[in-house]
Write an enzyme that holds these catalytic residues in place. Structure first.
Site, PDB file in Angstrom:
ATOM      1  N   HIS A   1       1.126  -1.485   0.640  1.00  0.00           N
ATOM      2  CA  HIS A   1      -0.470  -0.119   0.283  1.00  0.00           C
ATOM      3  C   HIS A   1       1.052   0.965  -0.475  1.00  0.00           C
ATOM      4  CE1 HIS A   1      -3.335  -2.930   0.530  1.00  0.00           C
ATOM      5  NE2 HIS A   1      -2.519  -3.182   2.212  1.00  0.00           N
TER       6      HIS A   1
ATOM      7  N   TYR B   1      -8.887   3.135  10.867  1.00  0.00           N
ATOM      8  CA  TYR B   1      -7.485   3.859  11.465  1.00  0.00           C
ATOM      9  C   TYR B   1      -6.892   4.336  10.733  1.00  0.00           C
ATOM     10  CZ  TYR B   1      -5.543   0.785   7.784  1.00  0.00           C
ATOM     11  OH  TYR B   1      -4.722   0.578   6.715  1.00  0.00           O
TER      12      TYR B   1
ATOM     13  N   SER C   1      -8.281   0.514   3.198  1.00  0.00           N
ATOM     14  CA  SER C   1      -9.593   0.745   3.719  1.00  0.00           C
ATOM     15  C   SER C   1      -9.659   2.306   3.758  1.00  0.00           C
ATOM     16  CB  SER C   1      -9.386   0.026   4.484  1.00  0.00           C
ATOM     17  OG  SER C   1      -9.147   0.819   6.111  1.00  0.00           O
TER      18      SER C   1
ATOM     19  N   TYR D   1     -10.256 -11.177   0.472  1.00  0.00           N
ATOM     20  CA  TYR D   1      -9.775 -11.401   1.666  1.00  0.00           C
ATOM     21  C   TYR D   1     -11.176 -11.522   2.045  1.00  0.00           C
ATOM     22  CZ  TYR D   1      -7.424 -11.293   5.798  1.00  0.00           C
ATOM     23  OH  TYR D   1      -6.188 -11.046   6.879  1.00  0.00           O
TER      24      TYR D   1
ATOM     25  N   HIS E   1      -3.286 -13.144   1.468  1.00  0.00           N
ATOM     26  CA  HIS E   1      -2.994 -14.080   2.630  1.00  0.00           C
ATOM     27  C   HIS E   1      -3.123 -15.459   3.240  1.00  0.00           C
ATOM     28  CE1 HIS E   1      -2.280  -9.432   2.987  1.00  0.00           C
ATOM     29  NE2 HIS E   1      -3.481  -9.123   3.528  1.00  0.00           N
TER      30      HIS E   1
ATOM     31  N   ASP F   1       3.003  -6.576   2.269  1.00  0.00           N
ATOM     32  CA  ASP F   1       2.211  -6.016   3.087  1.00  0.00           C
ATOM     33  C   ASP F   1       2.726  -5.113   3.869  1.00  0.00           C
ATOM     34  OD1 ASP F   1      -0.389  -5.930   3.919  1.00  0.00           O
ATOM     35  OD2 ASP F   1      -0.087  -7.175   6.063  1.00  0.00           O
TER      36      ASP F   1
END
Length: 337
Positions: free
Chosen positions: A63, A79, A107, A190, A214, A281
């Site tokens: 990301h 978050y 997200s 996911y 994942h 990741d």
């Protein structure tokens, strides 16, 4: 408590969006977080890579979080990550000896893909591809523009949205498929294993590639016999799904080498090495709620050593030819490099 609609909105921001109406008009709202955009993110490669990474290798799950004053976060995010720019990502690529990368829409931006697209633009078409999040307001012209920019799939994040009912998940998947029907894109999912097992036949029949994030949601402590993992292996073996062997720390808490993840990785690779890709990741955002930390407070990233994690691939796939498939051939085919 977050409502189901709000939960779907949050998940859609990470990939649930293709589901018409679930995100409403929340794609681009939100204020900037604190933090200095001019400070480079600290290196996450503390252990040198211990094997020969082949030319053309691809990190298939990262990301970017650029300056939030230029790319505001979504107001409904769970978050707030610290800044991690395209320059920081390029430094990671060089440290890991990677030539290619896939930036996945996180997200915190909802369906506003500008930060992801800008990261791809900065890294250039020879190096970068992307996976977007779309909503019902995303029109055909915008999808065409995304494809031209290097987007090659959309993400459906059922896990973050708390979607556990197979019927509800099936409806969301159907909506996602309808949105990208006829495009040379894939559907990145996911979801927990129980959902994958319940939807196995539907997933096997989809007209586009399916990619599970994942380790397909498997948990290392439960081993290869855990419910649902056999369905993942069946889909992989039949060539109906790819799996990202990424985010080992999401499958296990046994840092830093996650020994029980090895059994999952080896089983997936043995099922069909043509359907496995690797991802770091990076920059390891930590979306887990913490007491006293609000959604707009900066959440420190997880302390992952990306060099050490990449070295695990050499243990899971000791043969250099296998690693070439996982790092080069499979990503080139899936992401159209």
């Amino acid at each position: 408590m977050m409502s189901r609609r709000q939960g779907f909105q949050l998940a859609g921001a990470a990939g649930l969006a293709a589901m018409g109406g679930m995100l409403g008009g929340c794609a681009s709202g939100g204020g900037a977080a604190g933090g200095s955009s001019g400070t480079a993110a600290p290196s996450t490669v503390r252990t040198p890579v211990g094997f020969a990474v082949p030319p053309g290798a691809c990190d298939c799950h990262v990301h970017v979080f650029p300056d939030p004053t230029a790319f505001p976060f979504w107001s409904g995010r769970a978050y707030t990550p610290p800044v991690a720019t395209a320059d920081d990502l390029l430094a990671l690529q060089r440290a890991l000896h990677m030539d290619r990368v896939v930036i996945v829409q996180p997200s915190v931006y909802g369906t506003d893909n500008r930060a992801t697209l800008d990261g791809m633009r900065q890294l250039g078409p020879l190096r970068a591809r992307g996976v977007a999040v779309i909503g019902e307001q995303t029109g055909a012209a915008e999808l065409d523009a995304m494809h031209a920019a290097g987007i090659r799939g959309i993400r459906v994040n059922l896990e973050t949205g708390g979607v556990t009912d197979p019927a509800a998940a099936g409806r969301l998947l159907d909506a996602a498929v309808a949105r990208i029907q006829g495009r040379l894109w894939h559907l990145q999912i996911y979801a927990r294993l129980t959902l994958i097992e319940a939807l196995r036949a539907r997933l096997a029949a989809l007209p586009m590639p399916v990619v599970f994030d994942h380790f397909a949601g498997a948990q290392a402590a439960q081993g290869v016999e855990q419910p649902g993992f056999a369905s993942v292996l069946e889909l992989v073996r039949a060539g109906r799904a790819y799996v990202k062997v990424s985010g080992a720390y999401r499958a296990s808490s046994e840092a830093p080498d996650y020994p029980r993840v090895a059994a999952l990785a080896r089983a997936l690779i043995a099922a069909n090495p043509e359907r496995i890709v690797w991802g770091s990741d990076w920059p390891h955002p930590d979306s887990v709620p913490v007491a006293g930390r609000g959604a707009t407070d900066i959440a420190p990233p997880m302390p992952i050593d990306d060099g050490r994690v990449l070295n695990l691939l050499a243990e899971w796939a000791p043969d250099a030819g296998l690693r070439h498939r996982i790092l080069v051939d499979n990503p080139a085919r899936l992401y159209d490099f």
